[in-house]
Enzyme design. Structure first.
Site, PDB file in Angstrom:
ATOM      1  N   PHE A  45       5.035  -6.459   2.105  1.00  0.00           N
ATOM      2  CA  PHE A  45       4.991  -6.528   3.560  1.00  0.00           C
ATOM      3  C   PHE A  45       3.579  -6.549   4.116  1.00  0.00           C
ATOM      4  O   PHE A  45       3.372  -6.162   5.251  1.00  0.00           O
ATOM      5  CB  PHE A  45       5.762  -5.335   4.140  1.00  0.00           C
ATOM      6  CG  PHE A  45       7.152  -5.216   3.576  1.00  0.00           C
ATOM      7  CD1 PHE A  45       8.151  -6.096   3.975  1.00  0.00           C
ATOM      8  CD2 PHE A  45       7.462  -4.244   2.630  1.00  0.00           C
ATOM      9  CE1 PHE A  45       9.434  -5.994   3.464  1.00  0.00           C
ATOM     10  CE2 PHE A  45       8.744  -4.144   2.107  1.00  0.00           C
ATOM     11  CZ  PHE A  45       9.727  -5.011   2.521  1.00  0.00           C
ATOM     12  N   SER A  64       6.508  11.622  -0.830  1.00  0.00           N
ATOM     13  CA  SER A  64       5.186  11.869  -0.273  1.00  0.00           C
ATOM     14  C   SER A  64       4.935  13.367  -0.005  1.00  0.00           C
ATOM     15  O   SER A  64       3.873  13.886  -0.373  1.00  0.00           O
ATOM     16  CB  SER A  64       5.032  11.019   0.990  1.00  0.00           C
ATOM     17  OG  SER A  64       3.876  11.357   1.679  1.00  0.00           O
ATOM     18  N   HIS A  85       8.831   5.175   7.791  1.00  0.00           N
ATOM     19  CA  HIS A  85       8.503   4.908   9.184  1.00  0.00           C
ATOM     20  C   HIS A  85       9.429   5.626  10.159  1.00  0.00           C
ATOM     21  O   HIS A  85       9.503   5.277  11.336  1.00  0.00           O
ATOM     22  CB  HIS A  85       8.497   3.400   9.450  1.00  0.00           C
ATOM     23  CG  HIS A  85       7.319   2.693   8.836  1.00  0.00           C
ATOM     24  ND1 HIS A  85       6.286   3.365   8.216  1.00  0.00           N
ATOM     25  CD2 HIS A  85       7.002   1.378   8.747  1.00  0.00           C
ATOM     26  CE1 HIS A  85       5.391   2.496   7.773  1.00  0.00           C
ATOM     27  NE2 HIS A  85       5.803   1.279   8.077  1.00  0.00           N
ATOM     28  N   ASP A 126       1.654  -0.899  10.425  1.00  0.00           N
ATOM     29  CA  ASP A 126       2.819  -0.993  11.316  1.00  0.00           C
ATOM     30  C   ASP A 126       2.663  -0.154  12.578  1.00  0.00           C
ATOM     31  O   ASP A 126       3.593   0.527  13.004  1.00  0.00           O
ATOM     32  CB  ASP A 126       4.104  -0.616  10.550  1.00  0.00           C
ATOM     33  CG  ASP A 126       4.293  -1.488   9.312  1.00  0.00           C
ATOM     34  OD1 ASP A 126       4.327  -2.708   9.455  1.00  0.00           O
ATOM     35  OD2 ASP A 126       4.368  -0.928   8.198  1.00  0.00           O
TER      36      ASP A 126
HETATM   37  N1  SAH Z   1       2.354  -1.096   1.089  1.00  0.00           N
HETATM   38  C1  SAH Z   1       3.461  -1.924   0.667  1.00  0.00           C
HETATM   39  C2  SAH Z   1       4.694  -1.745   1.503  1.00  0.00           C
HETATM   40  C3  SAH Z   1       5.232  -0.351   1.540  1.00  0.00           C
HETATM   41  S1  SAH Z   1       6.893  -0.300   2.122  1.00  0.00           S
HETATM   42  C4  SAH Z   1       3.075  -3.408   0.656  1.00  0.00           C
HETATM   43  O1  SAH Z   1       1.946  -3.751   0.972  1.00  0.00           O
HETATM   44  O2  SAH Z   1       3.895  -4.248   0.347  1.00  0.00           O
HETATM   45  C5  SAH Z   1       7.155   1.425   2.276  1.00  0.00           C
HETATM   46  C6  SAH Z   1       7.330   2.150   0.965  1.00  0.00           C
HETATM   47  O3  SAH Z   1       7.300   3.532   1.260  1.00  0.00           O
HETATM   48  C7  SAH Z   1       8.659   1.885   0.251  1.00  0.00           C
HETATM   49  O4  SAH Z   1       8.419   1.379  -1.033  1.00  0.00           O
HETATM   50  C8  SAH Z   1       9.342   3.259   0.193  1.00  0.00           C
HETATM   51  O5  SAH Z   1       9.996   3.537  -1.039  1.00  0.00           O
HETATM   52  C9  SAH Z   1       8.183   4.206   0.395  1.00  0.00           C
HETATM   53  N2  SAH Z   1       8.548   5.476   1.009  1.00  0.00           N
HETATM   54  C10 SAH Z   1       9.201   5.651   2.173  1.00  0.00           C
HETATM   55  N3  SAH Z   1       9.332   6.962   2.444  1.00  0.00           N
HETATM   56  C11 SAH Z   1       8.740   7.625   1.416  1.00  0.00           C
HETATM   57  C12 SAH Z   1       8.556   9.008   1.112  1.00  0.00           C
HETATM   58  N4  SAH Z   1       8.986   9.974   1.922  1.00  0.00           N
HETATM   59  N5  SAH Z   1       7.925   9.325  -0.030  1.00  0.00           N
HETATM   60  C13 SAH Z   1       7.484   8.359  -0.869  1.00  0.00           C
HETATM   61  N6  SAH Z   1       7.611   7.045  -0.626  1.00  0.00           N
HETATM   62  C14 SAH Z   1       8.235   6.676   0.499  1.00  0.00           C
HETATM   63 MG    MG Z   2       3.949  -1.663   6.280  1.00  0.00          MG
END
Ligand code: SAH
Ligand code: MG
Length: 211
Positions: free
Chosen positions: A17, A124, A144, A170
Site C-alpha cells: 500500500f 505492536s 488504523h 494514511d
Molecule cells: N507498510 C506496508 C503496509 C502495512 S498495512 C506497505 O508499505 O505495504 C498494515 C499492517 O499492519 C498489516 O500487515 C497488519 O497485519 C499490521 N497490523 C495491524 N495492526 C497491528 C497490530 N496491532 N500489531 C501488529 N501489526 C499490526
Molecule cells: Mg498505509
C-alpha cells in the site's frame, strides 16, 4: 542515491500500500537520518509484504544500519475478507487467516535485505512492551483503528530520539479522504505535544522531526 535496479524490480512485484512517491520520500528521509549522528535503528510498525520495508531497508543497508519491522501478519481490519483492501492470495488455506509473513520473507530475500531488516512477528503493543531502545526513525503504518493508533502513539513515539524522525502513513485531514485515526491519534497529538515539527508531506505520508 536512488533505489538500485534489483530493489526496483522486487518493489514492482511486491504487494502493498505504499505508492512510489511516498516510498521515495520515506527513502530520502531514511537516508538523511542514517547518515546523521542520530543513533538507533529504524522501526516500522506494519510490514505487510514489505513494500515500505524495501525503501527503509535500502537506505539503512547503504549506511550499515538496521531496520526492525513489526507485524502480527494477520492483517488489519480493512484488509480482512469482505473488506475493500482484501487480497485472497495472502490467506493461509490451512487456517483461513491472513498470513503475510511468507511474502515479507520473500521480499527481504529477493531484495537482498535479510542482513539489514529484522522482522519481528507479534502485536505492536506486545513488542513495544519489551522495547527500550532509542529509535532514529519510526514509521507508523499499522492498525488504523482509533485504539490501535493511540496505543502505537503512546507506546512507540516516546522512543524516538531527539532529532529523530516520526513518519506517519494514511494521514487524512478530511474524513471523506480516509480514516481519521492516524491523523487524530498520532499526527495531531505529536504536533500538539510541541515536541515535533512537521518536515514534509507527500500524499498521505507525514514526516515529523523530534526537537
Ligand atoms: N507498510 C506496508 C503496509 C502495512 S498495512 C506497505 O508499505 O505495504 C498494515 C499492517 O499492519 C498489516 O500487515 C497488519 O497485519 C499490521 N497490523 C495491524 N495492526 C497491528 C497490530 N496491532 N500489531 C501488529 N501489526 C499490526
Ligand atoms: Mg498505509
Amino acid at each position: 542515491m536512488q533505489l538500485d535496479e534489483e530493489k526496483r524490480r522486487v518493489l514492482a512485484e511486491t504487494k502493498g500500500f505504499m505508492p512510489d512517491v511516498e516510498g521515495e520520500a520515506l527513502f530520502f528521509a531514511a537516508q538523511e537520518i542514517c547518515e546523521s549522528s542520530v543513533a538507533g535503528p529504524i522501526v516500522e510498525i506494519g510490514s505487510y509484504c514489505g513494500r515500505s520495508t524495501i525503501w527503509l531497508g535500502a537506505a539503512a543497508q547503504a549506511a550499515g544500519r538496521l531496520v526492525v519491522t513489526v507485524d502480527h501478519h494477520r492483517g488489519s481490519e480493512e484488509t480482512q475478507a469482505g473488506w475493500e483492501h482484501h487480497d485472497p492470495d495472502v490467506v493461509d488455506p490451512r487456517t483461513q487467516k491472513m498470513d503475510t509473513l511468507p511474502f515479507l520473507r520473500r521480499t527481504l530475500f529477493d531484495a537482498d535485505l535479510e542482513d539489514t531488516v529484522i522482522a519481528v512477528v507479534g502485536t505492536s503493543p506486545n513488542v513495544a512492551a519489551v522495547w527500550s531502545k532509542e529509535i532514529s526513525m519510526l514509521f507508523i503504518d499499522g492498525g488504523h483503528g482509533a485504539e490501535q493508533a493511540a496505543t502505537d502513539y503512546g507506546s512507540w513515539v516516546p522512543h524516538v530520539a531527539s532529532g529523530g524522525v516520526l513518519a506517519i502513513h494514511d494521514v487524512f485531514a478530511d474524513p471523506s479522504e480516509g480514516g481519521q485515526a492516524p491523523h487524530d491519534e498520532i499526527y495531531r497529538p505529536a504536533l500538539d505535544s510541541g515536541e515535533f515539527v512537521e518536515v514534509s508531506r507527500t500524499g498521505s505520508l507525514r514526516l515529523l522531526r523530534r526537537l
